[in-house]
Write a protein that holds these residues in place. Structure first.
Motif, short mmCIF file in Angstrom:
data_model
loop_
_atom_site.label_atom_id
_atom_site.label_comp_id
_atom_site.label_asym_id
_atom_site.label_seq_id
_atom_site.Cartn_x
_atom_site.Cartn_y
_atom_site.Cartn_z
N LYS A 195 29.95 47.84 44.80
CA LYS A 195 30.25 46.96 43.66
C LYS A 195 30.70 45.59 44.13
CE LYS A 195 31.88 50.81 40.84
NZ LYS A 195 33.03 51.35 40.09
N MET A 196 30.30 44.58 43.34
CA MET A 196 30.70 43.20 43.59
C MET A 196 31.03 42.56 42.25
SD MET A 196 29.98 42.56 46.93
CE MET A 196 29.64 40.85 47.15
N ALA A 197 32.14 41.81 42.20
CA ALA A 197 32.44 40.99 41.02
C ALA A 197 31.64 39.71 41.16
CB ALA A 197 33.93 40.68 40.95
N VAL A 198 30.90 39.35 40.11
CA VAL A 198 30.11 38.12 40.14
C VAL A 198 30.49 37.25 38.95
CG1 VAL A 198 28.15 39.15 41.33
CG2 VAL A 198 28.14 39.05 38.86
N SER A 199 30.33 35.96 39.13
CA SER A 199 30.56 35.03 38.01
C SER A 199 29.60 33.87 38.16
CB SER A 199 32.00 34.54 37.99
OG SER A 199 32.30 33.81 39.15
N GLY A 200 28.95 33.55 37.08
CA GLY A 200 28.04 32.42 37.07
C GLY A 200 26.86 32.58 38.00
N GLY A 201 25.84 31.78 37.80
CA GLY A 201 24.68 31.80 38.66
C GLY A 201 23.48 32.40 37.97
N PHE A 202 22.55 32.91 38.79
CA PHE A 202 21.36 33.52 38.21
C PHE A 202 20.81 34.59 39.15
CE2 PHE A 202 19.67 30.20 40.88
CZ PHE A 202 18.50 30.74 41.40
N TRP B 189 38.45 27.42 29.65
CA TRP B 189 39.52 28.41 29.69
C TRP B 189 39.01 29.81 29.36
CZ3 TRP B 189 43.50 27.77 32.49
CH2 TRP B 189 44.02 26.50 32.71
N GLU B 190 38.04 29.90 28.45
CA GLU B 190 37.46 31.20 28.14
C GLU B 190 36.68 31.74 29.34
OE1 GLU B 190 35.33 30.34 24.51
OE2 GLU B 190 37.05 30.97 23.28
N ASP B 191 35.97 30.87 30.05
CA ASP B 191 35.26 31.28 31.26
C ASP B 191 36.24 31.75 32.33
OD1 ASP B 191 32.80 30.67 30.14
OD2 ASP B 191 32.56 28.77 31.22
N ARG B 192 37.32 31.00 32.48
CA ARG B 192 38.34 31.38 33.48
C ARG B 192 38.96 32.74 33.14
NH1 ARG B 192 43.16 27.41 35.62
NH2 ARG B 192 44.02 28.87 37.13
N LEU B 193 39.21 32.97 31.85
CA LEU B 193 39.74 34.25 31.40
C LEU B 193 38.76 35.38 31.70
CD1 LEU B 193 41.83 35.98 29.91
CD2 LEU B 193 40.73 35.30 27.76
N ALA B 194 37.48 35.16 31.42
CA ALA B 194 36.46 36.19 31.67
C ALA B 194 36.36 36.52 33.16
CB ALA B 194 35.10 35.73 31.14
N GLU C 206 47.15 39.68 42.29
CA GLU C 206 48.21 38.84 41.74
C GLU C 206 47.67 37.49 41.28
OE1 GLU C 206 51.27 39.72 40.80
OE2 GLU C 206 50.56 41.69 41.41
N ARG C 207 46.79 36.91 42.06
CA ARG C 207 46.18 35.64 41.68
C ARG C 207 45.32 35.80 40.43
NH1 ARG C 207 41.46 33.11 44.68
NH2 ARG C 207 40.98 31.38 43.33
N ALA C 208 44.57 36.90 40.36
CA ALA C 208 43.74 37.16 39.18
C ALA C 208 44.62 37.32 37.94
CB ALA C 208 42.87 38.39 39.40
N LYS C 209 45.76 38.01 38.08
CA LYS C 209 46.69 38.17 36.95
C LYS C 209 47.25 36.81 36.52
CE LYS C 209 48.27 42.88 37.87
NZ LYS C 209 49.39 43.71 38.34
N GLN C 210 47.61 35.98 37.48
CA GLN C 210 48.12 34.65 37.16
C GLN C 210 47.07 33.82 36.43
OE1 GLN C 210 49.32 33.11 40.96
NE2 GLN C 210 51.31 34.15 40.92
N ASN C 211 45.82 33.89 36.91
CA ASN C 211 44.73 33.15 36.25
C ASN C 211 44.51 33.66 34.83
OD1 ASN C 211 44.21 31.48 38.43
ND2 ASN C 211 42.62 32.79 39.25
N ARG C 212 44.55 34.97 34.65
CA ARG C 212 44.39 35.55 33.31
C ARG C 212 45.51 35.10 32.39
NH1 ARG C 212 45.89 41.45 33.11
NH2 ARG C 212 47.86 40.38 33.30
N LEU D 288 23.46 34.82 35.03
CA LEU D 288 24.47 35.85 35.22
C LEU D 288 25.65 35.63 34.28
CD1 LEU D 288 24.67 35.99 39.11
CD2 LEU D 288 23.50 37.60 37.60
N ALA D 289 26.20 36.72 33.82
CA ALA D 289 27.46 36.69 33.08
C ALA D 289 28.53 37.24 34.02
CB ALA D 289 27.35 37.58 31.84
N PRO D 290 29.80 36.86 33.82
CA PRO D 290 30.84 37.49 34.62
C PRO D 290 30.77 39.01 34.43
CG PRO D 290 31.74 35.63 33.44
CD PRO D 290 30.35 35.87 32.90
N GLY D 291 30.71 39.72 35.52
CA GLY D 291 30.61 41.17 35.43
C GLY D 291 30.56 41.79 36.81
#
Length: 136
Positions: free
Chosen positions: A61-68, A119-124, A92-98, A46-49
């Motif tokens: 819809k569901m936001a997913v990150s990592g896995g298969f 950091w690129e993964d966290r940004l994605a 707000e937390r997502a904005k802070q992480n970005r 899986l890609a973040p998406g």
């Protein structure tokens, strides 16, 4: 009525969904792909998406990150590092992480490759959450 198949959405901590659906769109490492009943066997990272599935004619819809994802003629099993519905997302937390990831990546020339990748993964992941939250 469309033919259905079993969709299982899992994280390491919980089972989020286990029911019959008409279709699934999965954010795979090579791009998004759709699944209908009796799909051929397939496994992908899986890609973040945004994962989308259709149940009773309604798209969810569901936001997913990592896995298969494992696809078979009988169904789809998604094991993701994390999955969130639009209502679960703390914007707000997502904005802070970005913002933190963007700030760190300004100095990526002084970081090791592994640090840059993290950091690129966290940004994605943060941008994916924000995208889903805005589309809800």
């Amino acid at each position: 009525m469309a033919e259905t198949f079993l969709l299982r959405l899992l994280t390491p901590y919980t089972s989020l969904f286990n029911d019959e659906v008409e279709a699934v769109i999965v954010p795979g490492e090579g791009g998004e792909f759709g699944v209908l009943a009796r799909h051929t066997k397939y496994v992908t990272v899986l890609a973040p998406g945004v994962l989308r599935y259709v149940k009773d004619g309604q798209t969810h819809k569901m936001a997913v990150s990592g896995g298969f994802a494992e696809i078979s003629p009988d169904g789809v099993t998604v094991l993701a590092d994390s999955m969130e519905t639009p209502g679960d997302i703390d914007v707000e937390r997502a904005k802070q992480n970005r913002d933190e990831a963007l700030e760190k990546l300004k100095n990526k020339g002084s970081m090791e490759d592994k640090q840059v990748e993290r950091w690129e993964d966290r940004l994605a992941r943060a941008e994916n959450r924000l995208k889903l939250a805005r589309s809800a």
